[in-house]
Design a protein around this motif. Structure first.
Motif, mmCIF file in Angstrom:
data_model
loop_
_atom_site.group_PDB
_atom_site.id
_atom_site.type_symbol
_atom_site.label_atom_id
_atom_site.label_comp_id
_atom_site.label_asym_id
_atom_site.label_seq_id
_atom_site.Cartn_x
_atom_site.Cartn_y
_atom_site.Cartn_z
ATOM 1 N N PHE A 98 0.849 -1.190 0.000
ATOM 2 C CA PHE A 98 0.000 0.000 0.000
ATOM 3 C C PHE A 98 0.885 1.241 0.000
ATOM 4 C CE2 PHE A 98 -2.791 -3.318 1.526
ATOM 5 C CZ PHE A 98 -3.957 -3.054 0.821
ATOM 6 N N ASP A 99 0.491 2.194 -0.819
ATOM 7 C CA ASP A 99 1.315 3.383 -1.024
ATOM 8 C C ASP A 99 0.426 4.464 -1.645
ATOM 9 O OD1 ASP A 99 3.507 5.048 -1.224
ATOM 10 O OD2 ASP A 99 4.295 4.110 -3.047
ATOM 11 N N PRO A 100 0.158 5.547 -0.913
ATOM 12 C CA PRO A 100 0.769 5.964 0.336
ATOM 13 C C PRO A 100 0.175 5.261 1.564
ATOM 14 C CG PRO A 100 -0.906 7.541 -0.274
ATOM 15 C CD PRO A 100 -0.828 6.541 -1.399
ATOM 16 N N THR A 123 5.628 6.071 0.312
ATOM 17 C CA THR A 123 5.338 7.426 0.768
ATOM 18 C C THR A 123 4.416 7.358 1.986
ATOM 19 O OG1 THR A 123 5.559 8.356 -1.446
ATOM 20 C CG2 THR A 123 4.281 9.633 0.154
ATOM 21 N N PHE A 124 4.814 8.046 3.051
ATOM 22 C CA PHE A 124 4.040 8.061 4.291
ATOM 23 C C PHE A 124 3.542 9.479 4.569
ATOM 24 C CE2 PHE A 124 6.858 4.464 4.681
ATOM 25 C CZ PHE A 124 6.134 3.508 5.384
ATOM 26 N N ALA A 125 2.409 9.547 5.243
ATOM 27 C CA ALA A 125 1.926 10.814 5.794
ATOM 28 C C ALA A 125 1.493 10.556 7.228
ATOM 29 C CB ALA A 125 0.757 11.370 4.984
ATOM 30 N N ILE A 126 1.650 11.559 8.074
ATOM 31 C CA ILE A 126 1.208 11.457 9.456
ATOM 32 C C ILE A 126 0.404 12.700 9.817
ATOM 33 C CG2 ILE A 126 3.437 12.351 10.313
ATOM 34 C CD1 ILE A 126 2.941 10.580 12.837
ATOM 35 N N ILE A 127 -0.746 12.466 10.404
ATOM 36 C CA ILE A 127 -1.640 13.558 10.788
ATOM 37 C C ILE A 127 -1.288 14.024 12.193
ATOM 38 C CG2 ILE A 127 -4.048 14.179 11.230
ATOM 39 C CD1 ILE A 127 -4.800 12.044 9.139
ATOM 40 N N PHE A 293 -0.271 13.027 -4.277
ATOM 41 C CA PHE A 293 0.493 11.792 -4.472
ATOM 42 C C PHE A 293 0.210 11.198 -5.848
ATOM 43 C CE2 PHE A 293 0.544 7.150 -4.440
ATOM 44 C CZ PHE A 293 1.848 6.893 -4.059
ATOM 45 N N SER A 294 -1.064 11.166 -6.223
ATOM 46 C CA SER A 294 -1.433 10.573 -7.514
ATOM 47 C C SER A 294 -0.857 11.351 -8.684
ATOM 48 C CB SER A 294 -2.963 10.502 -7.638
ATOM 49 O OG SER A 294 -3.528 11.783 -7.846
ATOM 50 N N GLU A 295 -0.598 12.637 -8.455
ATOM 51 C CA GLU A 295 -0.052 13.490 -9.506
ATOM 52 C C GLU A 295 1.462 13.622 -9.427
ATOM 53 O OE1 GLU A 295 -2.187 17.074 -8.825
ATOM 54 O OE2 GLU A 295 -4.055 16.349 -9.746
ATOM 55 N N GLY A 296 2.079 12.915 -8.471
ATOM 56 C CA GLY A 296 3.525 12.974 -8.316
ATOM 57 C C GLY A 296 4.029 14.255 -7.699
ATOM 58 N N ASN A 297 3.175 14.916 -6.910
ATOM 59 C CA ASN A 297 3.538 16.226 -6.372
ATOM 60 C C ASN A 297 3.819 16.227 -4.870
ATOM 61 O OD1 ASN A 297 3.225 17.460 -8.896
ATOM 62 N ND2 ASN A 297 1.030 17.763 -8.566
ATOM 63 N N VAL A 298 4.009 15.065 -4.276
ATOM 64 C CA VAL A 298 4.304 15.013 -2.847
ATOM 65 C C VAL A 298 5.802 15.180 -2.625
ATOM 66 C CG1 VAL A 298 4.403 13.526 -0.817
ATOM 67 C CG2 VAL A 298 2.311 13.633 -2.180
ATOM 68 N N GLU A 299 6.144 16.087 -1.746
ATOM 69 C CA GLU A 299 7.544 16.303 -1.359
ATOM 70 C C GLU A 299 7.719 15.844 0.077
ATOM 71 O OE1 GLU A 299 10.858 19.895 -0.900
ATOM 72 O OE2 GLU A 299 8.875 20.314 -1.750
ATOM 73 N N GLY A 300 8.420 14.743 0.270
ATOM 74 C CA GLY A 300 8.622 14.200 1.608
ATOM 75 C C GLY A 300 9.529 15.076 2.451
#
Length: 347
Positions: A98-100, A123-127, A293-300
């Motif tokens: 699974f990603d993200p 790719t991870f995200a944390i709230i 993320f789906s558009e490739g625009n996430v900056e970790g």
């Protein structure tokens, strides 16, 4: 302000997702739902899991909105009773591809960097926690200016109070929940100088049961009502239903949190006492992150802050209980946006 115009749609989405809640989604259990598409989203819940009619449900609503728009599937996991398996939840989701992977809640903050290091291609995200300075470049923090939204809740409570005595019930005494307390107290004082703000917590730092114990929430809130408060604001997750029960039993009022709880509670008696809710648009933040993320625009390795200016926090107007003070609330909100009021983040 444009925030009020967005509330109804968000509330309806939350109400819809709450109606689909499966009580089995707890204690490490998992659920999945799917649609067409290649997007595979992992969602690791905070204490209480889906069905809290608050924080977790809002995150789920954001995922569902993203899937409705983009296609894909979601795998949900909930922590066990003592939440000791949080690392295993993130690991399981990443191992299964699974990603993200989205961690719901600051309690994952101590362990997410280790998991992210083990899965550098995920790719991870944390709230409610940070993705900065973790030593990894694949974690994004989704944060909220809860103190700003809570300030408006304090304004509403003060303007509506007839006893000049209001209360705050926090789930767990942590810096994050104390930011809700600080904003609420500051807003109440700004709107009505000298007002009494009674603050109580359900559990101490490190004991996350305070987010999922309505019975204890009811006892704590009842004590505040008995002491003279006529409105109590909670930042207590699933324990908030106990605060609503206490308000109903006392013939008083309550303020919800995270989602529009007037729209999500099942009990008409509880709904009748919820005069507003402080909205953290977790649903919007999660949906936007997945879209990026789906558009490739996430900056970790970064944080995204959702505040009053971005309409990431605000108040609900369901039920019409605070319609008459909307002008004053909007004026305070604009002063915060303009920098004329600096809202504290700690008591």
């Amino acid at each position: 302000m444009k925030a009020a115009a967005l509330l109804l749609a968000g509330s309806m989405a939350l109400a819809a997702c709450a109606s689909d809640e499966d009580d089995s989604a707890s204690g490490g259990s998992s659920e999945s739902s799917s649609a067409s598409g290649d997007l595979r989203i992992g969602l690791a819940y905070d204490t209480g899991g889906r069905g809290d009619k608050s924080f977790n449900d809002s995150a789920y609503a954001g995922v569902e909105a993203a899937i409705a728009s983009l296609g894909g599937e979601v795998q949900e996991l909930s922590p066990n009773d003592d939440a000791s398996n949080r690392p295993e939840l993130l690991t399981q989701l990443a191992e299964q591809g699974f990603d993200p992977v989205i961690a719901v809640g600051f309690a994952y903050g101590d362990i997410i960097s280790d998991i992210a290091a083990d899965f550098p291609d995920t790719t991870f995200a944390i709230i409610d926690s940070t993705g900065v300075d973790l030593g990894e470049g694949n974690v994004t923090g989704l944060q909220f200016a809860a103190n700003e939204g809570s300030f408006l809740a304090g304004v509403a409570a003060a303007l509506k109070s007839t006893t000049n005595y209001v209360g705050f019930v926090g789930g767990v005494e942590t810096p994050l929940i104390q930011s809700f307390e600080a904003g609420f107290a500051a807003g109440a004082e700004a709107a009505k100088p000298g007002i009494t703000v009674d603050v109580k917590y359900i559990s101490p730092a490190g004991d996350f049961s305070g987010f999922s114990d309505p019975a204890r929430g009811q006892i704590v809130a009842q004590g505040i009502f008995d002491a003279g408060a006529d409105i109590v604001y909670h930042a207590a997750g699933g324990s908030g239903t106990g605060v609503f029960e206490a308000a109903a039993a006392s013939g008083k009022r309550a303020i919800g949190v995270d989602s529009d709880q007037y729209q999500t509670v099942d009990d008409p008696a509880q709904q009748a006492v919820i005069m507003t809710s402080m909205l953290k648009r977790v649903d919007n933040a999660v949906e936007a992150f997945i879209t990026d993320f789906s558009e490739g625009n996430v900056e970790g390795g970064t944080d995204i802050t959702n505040d009053l200016e971005t309409e990431g926090v605000g108040l609900s107007y369901s039920g019409g209980f605070i319609d008459d003070i909307k002008t004053q609330i909007d004026e305070f909100a604009q002063q915060i946006i303009d920098g004329e009021i600096e809202v504290p983040t700690a008591p």
